[in-house]
Design an enzyme around this catalytic site. Structure first.
Site: not given
Ligand code: NAP
Length: 241
Positions: A153, A183
């Site tokens: 990821y 974010p």
């Protein structure tokens, strides 16, 4: 933004849902894409149509390398050329590095990095020709810190930063901006439904982010023609750079 055409992937998710609402409110025609969950994308289409804004919902598996070009073709035929591209869809399977198998690595890179690139590759020439365009990738603080999900990821999101800088430099003189938001944990999403009142990670603001806060920042970035080649953190102060 009013009267522009946008392609928003991951519109069935938490952040995509909030951003979809902002785009509709701004009078943007939007193609909302979803993977397995059609309901929210259909709800956004109804919202748009009741506001007199054209919109459509498209189901598409972004792990398939043929999907991005097909999506851009469909949107162009039905809503017009894409002025605003937001490759927001993302997949996150939490795994320690020793447990990441080939299938998870490939799927994560395909959805989080390859599809955003192929979408940008398909829309940028038209944007350059028309002298206006916006591309906004959805990265993560994990690209800077490693994060908690896993190396697959973090690497997929860090790869987006390379795309931002390479592509932005190529198209900046033609009225096209390329940026990313990064974010930290955003609650009320399928990826992170929330962890109750206890915030286990040190976030100076003292709470997790909200999809609406990501959406508001996205709209500010999309409205700004002088902001390009930037990765903008939205993390409650967790990762000062
Ligand atoms: N939530 C967080 O804490 C956080 C933090 C940093 C960055 N982000 C990033 O923000 C973006 C939006 O995520 P979110 O927080 O809104 O999570 P979410 O609610 O889980 O939404 C993820 C979206 O991606 C779509 N998607 C996943 N795999 C797909 C595939 N193979 N093909 C097509 N669509 C696919 C999902 O579609 P379906 O559900 O319809 O399958 C859904 O619309 C992601 O890129 C994520 O990495 C999230």
């Amino acid at each position: 933004m009013a009267g522009r055409t946008a392609l928003l992937t991951g519109a069935s998710g938490g952040i995509g849902g909030a951003l979809g609402e902002r785009l509709v409110a701004a009078g943007v025609r939007v193609a909302f894409t979803y993977g397995a969950h059609s309901e929210q994308a259909e709800r956004l289409v109804s919202l748009a149509r009741s506001a007199g804004v054209d919109a459509l919902a498209l189901g598409a598996d972004l792990a398939d390398p043929d999907t991005p070009a097909r999506l851009v073709e469909q949107v162009t035929a039905q809503l017009g050329p894409v002025d605003v591209l937001i490759p927001n869809a993302g997949t996150a399977t939490m795994l320690e590095y020793a447990d990441v198998d080939l299938a998870t690595w490939d799927d994560t890179l395909a959805v989080n990095l390859r599809a955003p690139f192929l979408l940008a590759q398909a829309v940028l020439p038209g944007m350059v020709e028309r002298g206006h365009g916006r591309v906004l990738f959805m990265s993560s603080v994990a690209a800077f810190t490693g994060g908690m999900i896993g190396p697959h990821y973090a690497a997929s999101k860090a790869g987006l930063h390379g795309l931002v800088h390479f592509l932005a430099a190529r198209v900046a003189a033609h009225g096209v901006t390329v940026n990313a938001l990064a974010p930290a944990l955003v609650e009320d999403t399928r990826m992170f439904p929330g962890a109750g009142p206890d915030v286990p990670i040190r976030i100076p603001v003292g709470r997790y982010g909200r999809p609406e806060e990501v959406a508001d920042l996205a709209m500010a970035v999309l409205g700004n023609g002088y902001l390009t080649s930037q990765v903008i953190g939205l993390d409650g102060g967790a990762y000062p750079r």
